[in-house]
Design a protein around this motif. Structure first.
Motif, short mmCIF file in Angstrom:
data_model
loop_
_atom_site.label_atom_id
_atom_site.label_comp_id
_atom_site.label_asym_id
_atom_site.label_seq_id
_atom_site.Cartn_x
_atom_site.Cartn_y
_atom_site.Cartn_z
N SER A 96 -9.40 13.39 -15.29
CA SER A 96 -8.68 13.90 -16.45
C SER A 96 -8.00 12.74 -17.16
O SER A 96 -7.81 11.67 -16.58
CB SER A 96 -7.62 14.94 -16.04
N GLU A 97 -7.62 12.98 -18.39
CA GLU A 97 -6.85 11.95 -19.10
C GLU A 97 -5.50 11.74 -18.43
O GLU A 97 -4.97 10.63 -18.41
CB GLU A 97 -6.66 12.33 -20.57
N ARG A 98 -4.94 12.81 -17.83
CA ARG A 98 -3.66 12.67 -17.14
C ARG A 98 -3.77 11.70 -15.97
O ARG A 98 -2.85 10.91 -15.71
CB ARG A 98 -3.17 14.02 -16.63
N VAL A 99 -4.89 11.75 -15.25
CA VAL A 99 -5.09 10.82 -14.13
C VAL A 99 -5.20 9.39 -14.66
O VAL A 99 -4.61 8.46 -14.10
CB VAL A 99 -6.33 11.20 -13.31
N LEU A 100 -5.94 9.20 -15.73
CA LEU A 100 -6.06 7.87 -16.31
C LEU A 100 -4.70 7.35 -16.75
O LEU A 100 -4.35 6.18 -16.52
CB LEU A 100 -7.02 7.89 -17.50
N ARG A 101 -3.93 8.21 -17.37
CA ARG A 101 -2.58 7.83 -17.81
C ARG A 101 -1.72 7.44 -16.60
O ARG A 101 -1.00 6.44 -16.63
CB ARG A 101 -1.96 8.99 -18.58
N ALA A 107 -15.35 15.62 -1.87
CA ALA A 107 -13.97 15.88 -2.28
C ALA A 107 -13.37 14.60 -2.86
O ALA A 107 -13.79 13.49 -2.53
CB ALA A 107 -13.14 16.33 -1.07
N GLY A 108 -12.39 14.77 -3.74
CA GLY A 108 -11.74 13.59 -4.30
C GLY A 108 -10.78 13.96 -5.41
O GLY A 108 -10.55 15.14 -5.71
N LEU A 109 -10.24 12.93 -6.02
CA LEU A 109 -9.25 13.10 -7.07
C LEU A 109 -9.88 13.68 -8.34
O LEU A 109 -11.04 13.39 -8.66
CB LEU A 109 -8.61 11.75 -7.38
N GLU A 110 -9.12 14.48 -9.04
CA GLU A 110 -9.61 15.07 -10.29
C GLU A 110 -9.89 14.00 -11.34
O GLU A 110 -9.33 12.90 -11.30
CB GLU A 110 -8.57 16.05 -10.85
N GLY A 137 0.82 -1.19 0.00
CA GLY A 137 0.00 0.00 0.00
C GLY A 137 0.86 1.25 0.00
O GLY A 137 1.97 1.25 0.56
N VAL A 138 0.35 2.31 -0.62
CA VAL A 138 1.05 3.59 -0.69
C VAL A 138 0.06 4.69 -0.32
O VAL A 138 -1.03 4.76 -0.91
CB VAL A 138 1.60 3.84 -2.11
N LEU A 139 0.41 5.52 0.66
CA LEU A 139 -0.49 6.57 1.11
C LEU A 139 -0.05 7.94 0.59
O LEU A 139 1.08 8.37 0.83
CB LEU A 139 -0.55 6.62 2.64
N ILE A 140 -0.97 8.61 -0.10
CA ILE A 140 -0.81 10.02 -0.45
C ILE A 140 -1.66 10.79 0.56
O ILE A 140 -2.90 10.81 0.47
CB ILE A 140 -1.27 10.30 -1.89
N ASP A 141 -1.00 11.40 1.54
CA ASP A 141 -1.72 12.08 2.62
C ASP A 141 -1.96 13.54 2.22
O ASP A 141 -1.28 14.46 2.68
CB ASP A 141 -0.90 11.99 3.91
N TYR A 142 -2.98 13.72 1.39
CA TYR A 142 -3.29 15.06 0.89
C TYR A 142 -3.72 15.99 2.02
O TYR A 142 -3.35 17.17 2.05
CB TYR A 142 -4.38 14.98 -0.17
N LEU A 143 -4.51 15.48 2.96
CA LEU A 143 -5.04 16.34 4.02
C LEU A 143 -3.91 16.98 4.82
O LEU A 143 -3.91 18.19 5.06
CB LEU A 143 -5.96 15.55 4.94
N SER A 144 -2.93 16.19 5.25
CA SER A 144 -1.82 16.75 6.04
C SER A 144 -1.04 17.77 5.22
O SER A 144 -0.64 18.83 5.73
CB SER A 144 -0.89 15.64 6.52
N ASP A 156 -1.32 16.95 -9.95
CA ASP A 156 -0.05 17.63 -9.67
C ASP A 156 0.24 17.65 -8.17
O ASP A 156 1.38 17.42 -7.75
CB ASP A 156 -0.09 19.06 -10.21
N ASP A 157 -0.78 17.92 -7.35
CA ASP A 157 -0.57 17.93 -5.91
C ASP A 157 -0.23 16.53 -5.40
O ASP A 157 0.64 16.37 -4.54
CB ASP A 157 -1.81 18.47 -5.19
N ALA A 158 -0.92 15.53 -5.91
CA ALA A 158 -0.63 14.15 -5.49
C ALA A 158 0.80 13.77 -5.84
O ALA A 158 1.50 13.13 -5.04
CB ALA A 158 -1.62 13.19 -6.14
N LEU A 159 1.26 14.17 -7.01
CA LEU A 159 2.63 13.84 -7.42
C LEU A 159 3.65 14.62 -6.60
O LEU A 159 4.74 14.11 -6.30
CB LEU A 159 2.80 14.14 -8.91
N THR A 160 3.30 15.85 -6.24
CA THR A 160 4.19 16.64 -5.37
C THR A 160 4.36 15.95 -4.02
O THR A 160 5.47 15.84 -3.49
CB THR A 160 3.62 18.06 -5.17
#
Length: 321
Positions: A231-236, A226-229, A150-157, A177-181
């Motif tokens: 887009s085609e970029r997300v699918l990619r 709330a949730g992930l955007e 598992g991999v956690l992207i802790d956007y809230l923090s 972009d935020d998730a990748l950051t």
């Protein structure tokens, strides 16, 4: 594993659907969980289980009460089965009102003809409603369970550190972009077969609401989440990383109502690729352990209900460090 998995999104002959397995087969029923081979699971266990700390990711069954979308309220009844000797209990609930995996029978999308709506693999509503037909039922997942890294992207923090207010019951978009950051800042390198988790803080939002506010949410014809955007970029991103499953503490995983309906993630991920979507997982304690240990990867074990024709299931999910 049925069919060769195209390496890149651009290699997909049909970007909207990947249905390599024979109709009605176990491989079809697994969807992208086919990626979780014994080698992938063994490597995840070997590299991720280090301290033995563990946390379950199941939100209380009674928490999202009343639920939205007109779903049944949770009921728990305790009754004598043998007076003065033993109790039984009965659970009456819709898995979609708390932590759950969306199974492949949950959401359809336009089929190859662009008009007729079908479920993963081309499964029809008639097949799903046929009690003698278990095609793409969640029972396929229950045979071996879901296990891997598992991999956690802790956007809230991350958002809170930047002074960004996040209300999980507003149409707040988590950009790719935020998730990748966040992934870069946490030194996360995605691997084939990862189970992707996104934290937006639903449980914290819900705990702050009073009963009237919860009822107002429940009665909305079209609630906001709330949730992930989309887009085609997300699918990619999803395809190129070959995730085995995705999950979040968000109610819909993706921002809802969709801001870009043509890239609706339930259509593409669930009905199109057979990628399980988890929603309303409790990620609070998980995030705390990740911060304490300074690592955002862990071993995940999940045992869906063994119901051959099931549409969805509580995850019965544990993270082990």
């Amino acid at each position: 594993m049925s069919g060769t998995l195209p390496e890149r999104f651009d290699d997909l002959p049909d970007k909207r659907r990947f249905w390599p397995a024979p109709p009605g087969s176990q491989d079809e029923g697994l969807g992208m969980l086919r990626i979780l081979t014994p080698d992938v699971v063994a490597d995840a266990a070997r590299t991720q289980i280090q301290t033995g700390e563990r946390v379950c990711l199941n939100w209380g069954l009674e928490e999202l009460n009343p639920p939205g979308f007109g779903r049944k309220r949770f009921e728990h009844r305790i009754k004598w089965v043998a007076p003065d000797n033993a109790f039984d209990d009965e659970y009456h609930f819709n898995p979609q009102q708390s932590s759950q995996w969306d199974g492949l029978r949950h959401h359809n999308a336009p089929g190859p003809d662009g008009q007729t709506k079908v479920f993963y693999g081309g499964t029809t509503p008639e097949e799903i409603q046929d009690t003698s037909n278990s095609r793409i039922g969640i029972g396929h997942w229950a045979k071996k369970g879901i296990a891997g890294r598992g991999v956690l992207i802790d956007y809230l923090s991350w958002a809170e550190k930047k002074g960004i207010t996040v209300n999980a019951l507003e149409q707040h978009t988590v950009s790719l972009d935020d998730a990748l950051t966040i992934a870069r800042e946490c030194n996360i390198n995605f691997q084939k077969g990862d189970i992707f988790f996104l934290r937006v803080g639903l449980t914290k939002t819900w705990e702050k609401m009073n009963d009237d506010e919860k009822m107002t949410y429940s009665l909305q014809r079209t609630p906001k989440h709330a949730g992930l955007e989309q887009s085609e970029r997300v699918l990619r991103f999803m395809w190129d990383n070959h995730f085995a499953a995705v999950a979040s503490d968000a109610i819909s995983f993706e921002v809802f109502p969709p801001l870009q309906p043509e890239f609706d993630l339930h259509h593409h991920l669930l009905a199109g690729w057979g990628l399980p979507i988890g929603e309303m997982f409790d990620l609070e304690e998980l995030a705390g352990i990740c911060k304490t240990l300074g690592r955002w990867t862990f071993f995940v074990s999940s045992s869906p209900l063994n119901c051959a024709n099931g549409v969805s299931s509580p995850p019965n999910c544990m993270a082990i460090f």
